[in-house]
Design an enzyme around this catalytic site. Structure first.
Site, mmCIF file in Angstrom:
data_model
loop_
_atom_site.group_PDB
_atom_site.id
_atom_site.type_symbol
_atom_site.label_atom_id
_atom_site.label_comp_id
_atom_site.label_asym_id
_atom_site.label_seq_id
_atom_site.Cartn_x
_atom_site.Cartn_y
_atom_site.Cartn_z
ATOM 1 N N CYS A 80 73.515 47.599 76.394
ATOM 2 C CA CYS A 80 73.924 48.891 76.960
ATOM 3 C C CYS A 80 73.076 50.031 76.385
ATOM 4 O O CYS A 80 71.904 50.130 76.706
ATOM 5 C CB CYS A 80 75.422 49.117 76.748
ATOM 6 S SG CYS A 80 76.128 50.315 77.909
ATOM 7 N N HIS A 168 77.999 44.173 78.967
ATOM 8 C CA HIS A 168 78.554 43.792 77.668
ATOM 9 C C HIS A 168 78.921 42.298 77.684
ATOM 10 O O HIS A 168 79.981 41.916 78.181
ATOM 11 C CB HIS A 168 79.791 44.626 77.339
ATOM 12 C CG HIS A 168 79.479 46.046 77.006
ATOM 13 N ND1 HIS A 168 79.133 46.459 75.741
ATOM 14 C CD2 HIS A 168 79.437 47.153 77.793
ATOM 15 C CE1 HIS A 168 78.896 47.764 75.747
ATOM 16 N NE2 HIS A 168 79.074 48.205 76.977
ATOM 17 N N GLU A 170 79.841 40.538 75.260
ATOM 18 C CA GLU A 170 80.810 40.223 74.212
ATOM 19 C C GLU A 170 82.258 40.328 74.669
ATOM 20 O O GLU A 170 83.151 39.824 73.978
ATOM 21 C CB GLU A 170 80.591 41.144 73.003
ATOM 22 C CG GLU A 170 80.915 42.613 73.206
ATOM 23 C CD GLU A 170 79.798 43.436 73.806
ATOM 24 O OE1 GLU A 170 79.856 44.672 73.732
ATOM 25 O OE2 GLU A 170 78.839 42.836 74.352
ATOM 26 N N SER A 222 101.500 39.282 49.803
ATOM 27 C CA SER A 222 102.376 39.948 50.773
ATOM 28 C C SER A 222 103.159 38.957 51.612
ATOM 29 O O SER A 222 104.087 39.346 52.312
ATOM 30 C CB SER A 222 101.532 40.830 51.708
ATOM 31 O OG SER A 222 100.723 40.017 52.538
ATOM 32 N N GLY A 223 102.766 37.682 51.564
ATOM 33 C CA GLY A 223 103.363 36.689 52.447
ATOM 34 C C GLY A 223 102.590 36.543 53.741
ATOM 35 O O GLY A 223 102.868 35.656 54.543
ATOM 36 N N GLY A 224 101.593 37.417 53.956
ATOM 37 C CA GLY A 224 100.770 37.363 55.158
ATOM 38 C C GLY A 224 99.584 36.451 54.987
ATOM 39 O O GLY A 224 99.316 35.914 53.905
ATOM 40 N N VAL A 225 98.805 36.301 56.060
ATOM 41 C CA VAL A 225 97.723 35.317 56.055
ATOM 42 C C VAL A 225 96.559 35.749 55.156
ATOM 43 O O VAL A 225 95.964 34.909 54.470
ATOM 44 C CB VAL A 225 97.245 35.041 57.498
ATOM 45 C CG1 VAL A 225 96.628 36.275 58.135
ATOM 46 C CG2 VAL A 225 96.266 33.885 57.528
ATOM 47 N N ASP A 226 96.206 37.045 55.121
ATOM 48 C CA ASP A 226 95.036 37.464 54.363
ATOM 49 C C ASP A 226 95.200 37.209 52.863
ATOM 50 O O ASP A 226 94.352 36.568 52.230
ATOM 51 C CB ASP A 226 94.737 38.951 54.600
ATOM 52 C CG ASP A 226 94.349 39.251 56.033
ATOM 53 O OD1 ASP A 226 93.992 38.310 56.760
ATOM 54 O OD2 ASP A 226 94.421 40.429 56.428
ATOM 55 N N SER A 227 96.284 37.720 52.289
ATOM 56 C CA SER A 227 96.475 37.542 50.848
ATOM 57 C C SER A 227 96.702 36.074 50.503
ATOM 58 O O SER A 227 96.298 35.606 49.440
ATOM 59 C CB SER A 227 97.637 38.403 50.346
ATOM 60 O OG SER A 227 98.872 37.991 50.905
ATOM 61 N N SER A 228 97.330 35.321 51.414
ATOM 62 C CA SER A 228 97.599 33.910 51.150
ATOM 63 C C SER A 228 96.315 33.090 51.147
ATOM 64 O O SER A 228 96.118 32.217 50.291
ATOM 65 C CB SER A 228 98.568 33.355 52.193
ATOM 66 O OG SER A 228 99.810 34.026 52.145
#
Length: 510
Positions: A80, A168, A170, A222-228
């Site tokens: 673009c 685009h 993507e 935190s119990g979330g995916v990132d920190s786990s």
């Protein structure tokens, strides 16, 4: 292991991150940098992509880059604005004419090329441009057109590895966009497709072992995916020298504190659970402003985290689940973001803690984090968990917060989420949750008049949370959920469903 790299210069397009994510889906490693970055950043790259932009190449202050150096040293794909910029800089003329295109268009491939190899003669693509090439530069060869514009893709005879596309590839709506991007990376740039979850795990664990040695590391879970996922990587590298702290602020989902702790036990993580619910409830009394609630929760969290961290003697590092979009935002084309938090997982830590930061996920997008988690067999109840706000249910309770309201919302939310899981809808939804409204309405329960609370249900489909559409959950299921909430949650006599998309609405109500 050093991966072949594609550098994406960001000119401010809303789709730049999506380009990177699509390349990584093809197992090609890439990095996004602002267009103002020193051109030497491409020295170790196999190729360069120039992104789109909200600007016109004809603007006085249009973004500029050392295109001559790129063309002479690396394969390049302009998307673009990037394509328009290449055409203009090489002698072409662009104008904001009647040939603007927005939305779907039918691409017709007119010339065989390495870029379009394997694509259909005609395919659907996504357009979003106002400027159009009206005078071709010398040496430009047209590869594709649409019904509206005569130059939708092109190459240059004197730069055999330079290409420009007006559309685009993507975005989801470009049917064969991945084929084109794969051709550019694999065929034109000769880049190896070796960016895989397995490779990332083995390389990252080795790097962490070398970086951390025998040092102790603190991580706020935190119990979330990132920190786990970050915790699993660190645990593989340093074992019990990783000290995880999981704080219950009393604002988690129903039974979530106990369930998450139990899940972590099966992973042999060194986790300490801290139930500080009463501290948060007491501090939130009388506060109804959303930002006020956030600040209170953040301060109490930091205080509790600080006290617990002091009990880990000789800790030198703070681990965070920072992911690549956080990193990109902090060095965006508009300069460092004022809203990025230096310690995004724990809300900002006191300077006196004096800990070095380690961020094992800083090169990954959210979908990549999930793939890495799956590679390490992270339990599905954590791996596939919907995004959940840091302040928890406090911002899903409109108005002031107390323990009674939290318990009411937890039960309503549990009924909602359990029904979604039982019917298979949970995995079709990006984020879902119940909201307790500060609204009472008249109802009839049995033979008596009631005047009780309202619960709103929210469910959205998204890929990254930047935009979102409301989900068309079947009426029958919504009816079942509504009946169950009203029958089982004392104090609720009305359930409504939010059918607002983002924008203009946000996903969370506060």
């Amino acid at each position: 292991m050093i991966h072949d790299k594609i550098v994406i210069f960001d000119f401010g397009s809303q789709y730049t991150q999506l380009i990177a994510r699509k390349l990584r889906e093809l197992n090609h490693y890439c990095e996004i940098v602002p267009y103002t970055t020193n051109i030497n950043v491409i020295e170790d790259a196999k190729g360069v992509i120039l992104s789109g932009s909200p600007c016109s190449v004809n603007d006085i202050d249009a973004p500029q880059i050392d295109l001559d150096h790129i063309l002479k040293t690396k394969p390049v794909l302009g998307v673009c604005y990037g394509a328009q910029y290449m055409a203009q800089q090489l002698g072409g003329v662009l104008s904001n004419s009647d040939h603007r295109e927005y939305g779907r268009a039918l691409l017709e491939n007119t010339t065989e090329s390495d870029l379009t190899k394997g694509m259909s003669e005609k395919s659907t693509v996504w357009m979003s441009h106002g400027d159009t090439i009206t005078t071709l530069p010398e040496g430009l060869e047209v590869l594709a057109k649409t019904d509206t514009i005569p130059v939708a893709a092109f190459s240059f005879t004197h730069y055999p590895t330079a290409f420009g596309i007006q559309f685009h590839p993507e975005v989801y709506h470009s049917d064969e966009g991945l084929t084109l991007l794969g051709n550019f990376c694999s065929t034109i740039c000769q880049a190896k497709a070796d960016w895989t979850p397995g490779a990332f795990v083995s390389e990252t664990v080795a790097e962490l072992k070398n970086q951390l040695g025998n040092d102790k590391v603190i991580l706020g879970l935190s119990g979330g995916v990132d920190s786990s996922v970050a915790a699993l990587l660190l645990s593989k590298a340093i074992g019990d020298n990783l000290h995880c702290i999981f704080i219950n602020n009393g604002l988690l989902r129903h039974n979530e504190y106990d369930e998450v702790l139990e899940a972590y036990k099966s992973l042999n993580l060194n986790v300490k659970g801290v139930d500080s619910s009463s501290l948060f409830y007491d501090a939130l009394i009388g506060e109804s402003d959303p930002e006020g609630k956030r600040k209170i929760i953040g301060k109490i969290f930091v205080d509790v985290f600080d006290e617990e961290a002091k009990m880990v003697q000789n800790a030198n590092w703070l681990a965070q689940g920072t992911i690549y979009p956080d990193v990109i935002e902090s060095v965006s084309v508009k300069g460092p973001s004022a809203t990025i938090k230096s310690h995004h997982n724990v809300g900002g830590l006191p300077d006196h803690m004096n800990l070095k930061v380690v961020e094992p996920l800083r090169n990954l997008f959210k979908d990549e984090v999930r793939r890495v988690g799956a590679e390490m067999e992270l339990p599905k109840n954590i791996l596939n968990r919907h995004p959940f706000p840091g302040p928890g249910l406090a911002i899903r309770i409109l108005g002031d917060v107390n323990e009674e309201k939290v318990k009411m919302l937890q039960l309503a939310d549990a009924i909602y989420i359990n029904n979604l899981k039982e019917t298979g809808w949970y995995d079709k939804i990006w984020q879902a949750g119940a909201i307790l409204l500060p609204v009472k309405s008249v109802g009839v329960m049995g033979d008596e008049r009631s005047y009780e609370q309202t619960i709103a249900l929210r469910a959205v489909a998204s890929t990254d949370g930047m935009t979102a559409d409301w989900v068309h959950i079947p009426y029958e299921l919504l009816g079942k959920i509504s009946n169950e909430i009203i029958n089982k949650v004392r104090g609720v006599n009305r359930v409504v469903y939010d059918i607002s998309s983002k924008p203009p609405a946000t996903i969370e109500w506060e």
